[in-house]
Write an enzyme that holds these catalytic residues in place. Structure first.
Site, PDB file in Angstrom:
ATOM      1  N   TRP A 198       0.859  -1.180   0.000  1.00 30.07           N
ATOM      2  CA  TRP A 198       0.000   0.000   0.000  1.00 30.07           C
ATOM      3  C   TRP A 198       0.903   1.241   0.000  1.00 30.07           C
ATOM      4  O   TRP A 198       1.897   1.303   0.705  1.00 30.07           O
ATOM      5  CB  TRP A 198      -0.910   0.002   1.244  1.00 30.07           C
ATOM      6  CG  TRP A 198      -1.697   1.272   1.340  1.00 30.07           C
ATOM      7  CD1 TRP A 198      -2.808   1.594   0.624  1.00 30.07           C
ATOM      8  CD2 TRP A 198      -1.414   2.390   2.177  1.00 30.07           C
ATOM      9  NE1 TRP A 198      -3.230   2.861   0.956  1.00 30.07           N
ATOM     10  CE2 TRP A 198      -2.391   3.374   1.914  1.00 30.07           C
ATOM     11  CE3 TRP A 198      -0.411   2.668   3.113  1.00 30.07           C
ATOM     12  CZ2 TRP A 198      -2.413   4.610   2.551  1.00 30.07           C
ATOM     13  CZ3 TRP A 198      -0.430   3.897   3.751  1.00 30.07           C
ATOM     14  CH2 TRP A 198      -1.420   4.853   3.476  1.00 30.07           C
ATOM     15  N   ASP A 365     -15.740  12.299  -2.835  1.00 27.11           N
ATOM     16  CA  ASP A 365     -15.180  10.998  -2.432  1.00 27.11           C
ATOM     17  C   ASP A 365     -16.017  10.384  -1.312  1.00 27.11           C
ATOM     18  O   ASP A 365     -17.194  10.740  -1.101  1.00 27.11           O
ATOM     19  CB  ASP A 365     -13.700  11.186  -2.052  1.00 27.11           C
ATOM     20  CG  ASP A 365     -12.853   9.957  -2.300  1.00 27.11           C
ATOM     21  OD1 ASP A 365     -12.888   9.045  -1.453  1.00 27.11           O
ATOM     22  OD2 ASP A 365     -12.167   9.881  -3.343  1.00 27.11           O
ATOM     23  N   ASP A 366     -15.429   9.499  -0.575  1.00 25.78           N
ATOM     24  CA  ASP A 366     -16.073   8.688   0.460  1.00 25.78           C
ATOM     25  C   ASP A 366     -16.808   9.551   1.495  1.00 25.78           C
ATOM     26  O   ASP A 366     -16.290  10.583   1.935  1.00 25.78           O
ATOM     27  CB  ASP A 366     -14.948   7.891   1.146  1.00 25.78           C
ATOM     28  CG  ASP A 366     -15.467   6.796   2.040  1.00 25.78           C
ATOM     29  OD1 ASP A 366     -16.689   6.671   2.187  1.00 25.78           O
ATOM     30  OD2 ASP A 366     -14.627   6.059   2.580  1.00 25.78           O
ATOM     31  N   ASP A 477     -13.964   2.049  -5.739  1.00 27.59           N
ATOM     32  CA  ASP A 477     -12.903   1.709  -4.789  1.00 27.59           C
ATOM     33  C   ASP A 477     -13.082   0.271  -4.282  1.00 27.59           C
ATOM     34  O   ASP A 477     -14.161  -0.329  -4.417  1.00 27.59           O
ATOM     35  CB  ASP A 477     -12.982   2.704  -3.615  1.00 27.59           C
ATOM     36  CG  ASP A 477     -11.652   2.924  -2.917  1.00 27.59           C
ATOM     37  OD1 ASP A 477     -10.732   2.122  -3.127  1.00 27.59           O
ATOM     38  OD2 ASP A 477     -11.552   3.907  -2.158  1.00 27.59           O
ATOM     39  N   CYS A 525      -9.962   1.915  -8.411  1.00 29.24           N
ATOM     40  CA  CYS A 525      -9.123   2.241  -7.265  1.00 29.24           C
ATOM     41  C   CYS A 525      -9.219   1.064  -6.307  1.00 29.24           C
ATOM     42  O   CYS A 525     -10.260   0.413  -6.222  1.00 29.24           O
ATOM     43  CB  CYS A 525      -9.682   3.520  -6.626  1.00 29.24           C
ATOM     44  SG  CYS A 525      -8.925   3.964  -5.062  1.00 29.24           S
ATOM     45  N   ASP A 547      -2.308   5.622  -3.153  1.00 24.06           N
ATOM     46  CA  ASP A 547      -2.747   6.571  -2.131  1.00 24.06           C
ATOM     47  C   ASP A 547      -1.605   7.477  -1.696  1.00 24.06           C
ATOM     48  O   ASP A 547      -1.829   8.436  -0.966  1.00 24.06           O
ATOM     49  CB  ASP A 547      -3.294   5.824  -0.912  1.00 24.06           C
ATOM     50  CG  ASP A 547      -4.779   5.525  -1.060  1.00 24.06           C
ATOM     51  OD1 ASP A 547      -5.400   6.038  -2.002  1.00 24.06           O
ATOM     52  OD2 ASP A 547      -5.315   4.767  -0.231  1.00 24.06           O
TER      53      ASP A 547
HETATM   54  C1  DGJ Z   1      -8.978   4.600  -0.602  1.00 21.46           C
HETATM   55  C2  DGJ Z   1      -8.695   5.418  -1.818  1.00 21.46           C
HETATM   56  O1  DGJ Z   1      -7.499   5.031  -2.399  1.00 21.46           O
HETATM   57  C3  DGJ Z   1      -8.683   6.894  -1.421  1.00 21.46           C
HETATM   58  O2  DGJ Z   1      -8.333   7.669  -2.538  1.00 21.46           O
HETATM   59  C4  DGJ Z   1     -10.032   7.269  -0.890  1.00 21.46           C
HETATM   60  O3  DGJ Z   1     -10.998   7.169  -1.900  1.00 21.46           O
HETATM   61  C5  DGJ Z   1     -10.389   6.365   0.280  1.00 21.46           C
HETATM   62  N1  DGJ Z   1     -10.252   4.973  -0.053  1.00 21.46           N
HETATM   63  C6  DGJ Z   1     -11.792   6.632   0.752  1.00 21.46           C
HETATM   64  O4  DGJ Z   1     -12.183   5.785   1.730  1.00 21.46           O
END
Ligand code: DGJ
Length: 725
Positions: A198, A365-366, A477, A525, A547
């Site tokens: 990661w 986003d989230d 994601d 993603c 990330d």
């Molecule tokens: C992981 C993604 O890689 C991030 O860019 C972001 O979208 C987060 N998840 C949101 O939980």
């Protein structure tokens, strides 16, 4: 014509490569893959060994060049006298696993095969593509192994796949069936693969093959951050511009496995496919199983040419056609700007300023759904949180559009939070083994996508949100790996099918979404770049690369990714400093120059930037827009690796006619007496170029090179544009 039937076998030709297989006795041997040759037989070059030990099993004394254990097979046997790693293992009703397939026949057809639910490259408009299917049958068990070869002649790419048909009267279990086997008559190659973690995806490792077994894999249910399903073999002295280089991609997004074995006879065997550890497929009489595709290319002009062949192929034959040349919007994503702390007003504040500065799309986003205030809840509840978005997603999307921007949204369709309405209504939808407590990952469980009703349920929710608002982009994601792999809908003797059925469910959902919304731009993603593979790219033309948004780290991540994938599919954003992953500070200029080597965007709150930084954005966007075509469709030449002890990284994009060259370079640390970087550019020696008002000959650029002076400071990037007059 790309595929020929020769006197003893088959020859597959592309513009610059040839691939030969020949039958010997009842077997199909692999006799050559490499630079184009006109000869139709290469039996003389294959590795054969004369044993003085005549009781060696599989050795035919009447034909002294024939020994199963040293001949190069097109697809190996299992359990007879070839002791190298097998690509296949089939368990019979009596418990035996021997399979010894003999050549039976072949069929040639125009076009591509249908791999039933698995992604496959498509032929470009007017592009002639042919497929050869060679059938081998094990006489004792009546198991047929059908080897598929689709030849993309103009692209120098051959796509392989394997089908297994049970022609017997008994049920058998496939315990392993790989997409690809490739035997080489040498073992003195370097092995290149892309490993990571990661926030550290696709680092380059290049090591000489050693005696014995080596390889890499994923048992995570998905591609994983750890190992991209890609590898290359090249000459020990191969460079970016010289030497033999073979490249292999597995077009698959689940558990994968690559095994490479060198042996005492100086040969190398590679097998690549679905990981055998999470695989056991029951095949009833008359049933068939088809593997994912594997992509092959070869270059005798070094690793750079190998990469470029894959870049072109991925752009033009894999990524959705509608995005091939379409302009990708410069986006601003609110994740690192706000994390879960946002509402409509805050998002519109970011969007308003971003639109004034020339940014083209806002991505929410989230956190917009259910009651998700952190990552403990609501996955699966794909309807808006009215406390954040009182007037709903459609209203927000319309407001963003009124600013002249497009609107995008985030979802994690394969997941379910234990604290969610979906889980309360359907706890059985989560992957679980009854009686066993399941492992949480990021506080969430994974949905059982091997079940159609689960996929249908998520599709309906997605369809609703995507059709009721003007949503132009979806970030898909996937933030945890699979554990306790099991489906309550499968009988005990089919549980080994679960991992692959899960992947088929994901592909099915992606296919349905992009078919229903053909203008939707999908960005894949997986906790950054944890599912970066050619399977995903068939649905989403871009993938969030990592990330880790630190510019310095991104130099390596993007450079490593470019070994196997084109820049046009790498999501890259300018983020705030100190960087949220590394705490490092790099200049706004460096961050932009590195993020331009991808699908450019921002991931910060523009209102919190200094005035000088805000003022720089319109020019950054304009520069990217001007050169987006060259960056995304030009030929990438890697000029200086940032790996190892190197302080620098450098690469350039070159237009097809070589009249335009866009050079990027990076220096990690400054010194009191800094050294400059010299690079030779892939210029046309016959042309005269101009850069920043200075005229220079192409032969000077390509032979003497250019000196790049960075000045003082750490983490500096520079960019030069050369145009031939
Ligand atoms: C992981 C993604 O890689 C991030 O860019 C972001 O979208 C987060 N998840 C949101 O939980």
């Amino acid at each position: 014509m790309a595929i020929w039937k020769t006197k003893t076998g088959f020859k597959l030709d592309t513009r610059n490569t040839s691939y030969l297989m020949e039958t010997k006795e009842k077997y199909l041997l692999h006799t050559y893959y490499g630079a184009y040759i006109s000869d139709e037989s290469a039996q003389d070059v294959i590795c054969t060994h004369y044993y003085n030990f005549n009781s060696y099993p599989g050795y035919d004394w009447s034909s002294p060049s024939f020994a199963l254990n040293s001949l190069p097979w097109e697809y190996g046997t299992c359990g007879v006298a070839d002791y190298r790693v097998p690509p296949i293992r089939v368990r019979q009703a009596d418990g035996s696993t021997v399979i010894d397939p003999h050549y039976e026949g072949a069929e040639l057809f125009d076009g591509i095969p249908d791999l039933e639910g698995l992604p496959f490259p498509y032929a470009d408009d007017g592009e002639r593509v042919q497929t050869l299917e060679v059938t081998l049958v094990d006489p004792a068990t009546q198991i047929a192994v059908i080897l598929g070869y689709t030849v993309f002649e103009q692209k120098d790419v051959i796509v392989r796949y394997t089908k297994v048909e049970n022609r017997s009267q008994a049920t058998v279990t496939l315990e392993k069936v790989h997409s690809l086997q490739m035997d080489f008559n040498r073992n003195n190659y370097d092995f290149i693969h892309l490993y990571g973690d990661w926030a550290k995806e696709r680092q380059i490792e290049r090591i000489p093959l050693h005696q014995g077994s080596q390889g890499f894999s994923s048992r995570r249910g998905s591609t994983g951050h750890g190992n991209a399903p890609f590898f290359a073999l090249c000459d020990h002295d191969a460079t970016e511009t010289s030497g033999d280089a073979y490249g292999f991609h597995l077009m698959y997004s689940g558990c994968h496995q690559t095994e490479i074995e060198t042996d005492l006879h100086g040969t190398t065997r590679c097998v690549m496919g679905i990981h055998a550890d999470h695989f056991a497929w029951k095949l009833e009489p008359g049933a068939a199983f088809t593997t994912p595709a594997a992509l092959l290319t070869f270059s005798d002009h070094g690793i750079g040419e190998m990469s470029r062949r894959f870049h072109t192929f991925i752009r033009d034959n894999i990524c959705p056609k509608q995005w091939r040349t379409a302009k990708r919007p410069i986006l601003i994503n609110n994740w690192e700007a706000t994390y879960f702390n946002f509402n409509e007003e805050k998002l519109l504040g970011i969007a308003k300023r971003a639109s004034e500065l020339g940014i083209e799309m806002l991505v929410m986003d989230d956190g917009w759904f259910g009651h998700r205030t952190d990552d403990h809840s609501s996955l699966g509840d794909w309807y808006e949180d009215r406390s954040r978005l009182p007037l709903g997603v459609p209203h927000l999307a319309q407001e963003v559009e009124k600013l002249g921007m497009k609107f995008g949204i985030w979802m994690e369709p394969e997941m379910i939070s234990p604290d969610s309405d979906l889980y309360r209504a359907h706890p059985d939808y989560a992957i679980h083994i009854p009686g066993r407590v399941g492992s949480l990952g990021r506080h969430q469980l994974v949905l059982d996508f091997s079940r159609k009703e689960v996929v249908d349920c998520i599709y309906e929710m997605m369809e609703k949100i995507l059709s009721t608002a003007p949503i132009s982009y979806l970030k898909w994601d996937m933030n945890r790996s699979l554990t306790e792999m099991f489906s309550i809908s499968l009988p005990a003797d089919r549980q080994g099918e679960f991992a692959h059925r899960y992947v088929l469910g994901v592909y099915d959902l992606m296919h349905r979404v992009v078919t229903r919304f053909p203008r939707l731009l999908l960005e894949n993603c997986s906790g950054g770049g944890g599912r970066f593979d050619t399977g995903m790219l068939r649905y989403s033309p871009q993938i969030w690369t990592s990330d880790d948004t630190d510019a310095s780290e991104r130099v390596k991540i993007q450079y490593g990714t470019s070994i196997a994938f084109p820049v046009s599919c790498m999501g890259a954003h300018v983020s705030a400093c100190p960087n949220h992953q590394t705490n490092r500070t790099t200049s706004f200029d460096t961050r932009a120059k590195i993020a331009m080597n991808g699908t450019f965007g921002y991931e910060l709150d523009v209102n919190k930037l200094s005035q000088a930084e805000q003022d720089a954005i319109p020019a950054q966007c304009a520069f990217y827009r001007t050169h987006a075509e060259l960056i995304n469709r030009g030929d990438l030449h890697r000029l200086q690796t940032p790996f190892g002890t190197s302080e620098f990284g450098a690469w350039a994009y070159v237009s097809q006619d070589k009249k335009e060259i866009l050079l990027f370079a990076y220096r990690c640390l400054g010194h009191s007496e800094p050294t400059d970087l010299y690079v030779k550019l892939p210029a046309d020696p016959a042309l005269r170029y101009e850069c920043d008002g200075v005229k220079v000959c192409g032969d000077t650029l390509s032979k003497a090179g250019v000196r790049l002076v960075f000045g003082s400071g750490d983490h500096l990037a520079l960019c030069r544009y050369y145009k031939a007059k």
